[in-house]
Design an enzyme around this catalytic site. Structure first.
Site, PDB file in Angstrom:
ATOM      1  N   SER A   1       0.962   5.221 -19.745  1.00  0.00           N
ATOM      2  CA  SER A   1      -0.128   5.859 -20.484  1.00  0.00           C
ATOM      3  C   SER A   1      -0.477   7.248 -19.944  1.00  0.00           C
ATOM      4  O   SER A   1      -1.135   8.010 -20.639  1.00  0.00           O
ATOM      5  CB  SER A   1      -1.372   4.973 -20.463  1.00  0.00           C
ATOM      6  OG  SER A   1      -1.888   4.889 -19.153  1.00  0.00           O
TER       7      SER A   1
ATOM      8  N   LYS B   1      -6.887   7.019 -15.231  1.00  0.00           N
ATOM      9  CA  LYS B   1      -6.990   7.600 -16.576  1.00  0.00           C
ATOM     10  C   LYS B   1      -7.455   9.046 -16.499  1.00  0.00           C
ATOM     11  O   LYS B   1      -8.013   9.487 -15.506  1.00  0.00           O
ATOM     12  CB  LYS B   1      -7.983   6.811 -17.454  1.00  0.00           C
ATOM     13  CG  LYS B   1      -7.587   5.368 -17.684  1.00  0.00           C
ATOM     14  CD  LYS B   1      -6.313   5.264 -18.477  1.00  0.00           C
ATOM     15  CE  LYS B   1      -5.862   3.822 -18.611  1.00  0.00           C
ATOM     16  NZ  LYS B   1      -4.501   3.715 -19.090  1.00  0.00           N
TER      17      LYS B   1
END
Length: 141
Positions: free
Chosen positions: A61, A104
């Site tokens: 991701s 993230k």
């Protein structure tokens, strides 16, 4: 001539008396050095781990900035002295499983309006376009 010989004899170097063997190891000093080294290593280990962490990236991701399997050195003190900014890469505990850490990229801050739809992400009405800037994704508009 005798005077010269007597003077010459007086100038002959004298051999120093034998000194006890300096090669004998001082085990007490050696043990103290080992203990000092171990204590210093433990203090450094604890200090470094108190202010930083090593986190493994698991998944894709974060591509292309971070690849699966890479290790990232993370500062635990960074946000003690500053605020989170858009584009920062952060590590946090997953709320549903606090033992799991996620890594993230921040795209929105408190008060921002995030919209996901039609194959695009918009932040405050601006389409989020991924551009690399010092390893982080930034808004461009």
């Amino acid at each position: 001539m005798e005077t010269l010989q007597q003077e010459g004899q007086a100038e002959e170097p004298q051999v120093p008396a034998p000194v006890p063997s300096e090669e004998k190891m001082n085990w007490g000093r050696f043990a103290l050095d080992i203990i000092e080294t171990l204590v210093l290593a433990v203090i450094l280990f604890l200090g470094i781990n108190a202010v930083s962490a090593r986190v493994r990236v698991d998944g894709f991701s974060m591509r292309p900035t971070l690849e699966d399997g890479e290790f990232v050195l993370v500062s635990k003190l960074n946000y003690q002295f500053g605020e989170v900014e858009r584009g920062d890469i952060i590590v946090f505990h997953f709320p549903m499983d606090p033992e799991q850490e996620l890594i993230k990229r921040v795209i929105g801050l408190p008060g921002d309006h995030i919209r996901v739809g039609e194959g695009a992400v918009s932040v405050n009405g601006q389409v989020f376009k991924r551009t690399l800037y010092r390893g982080c994704s930034r808004l461009s508009g």
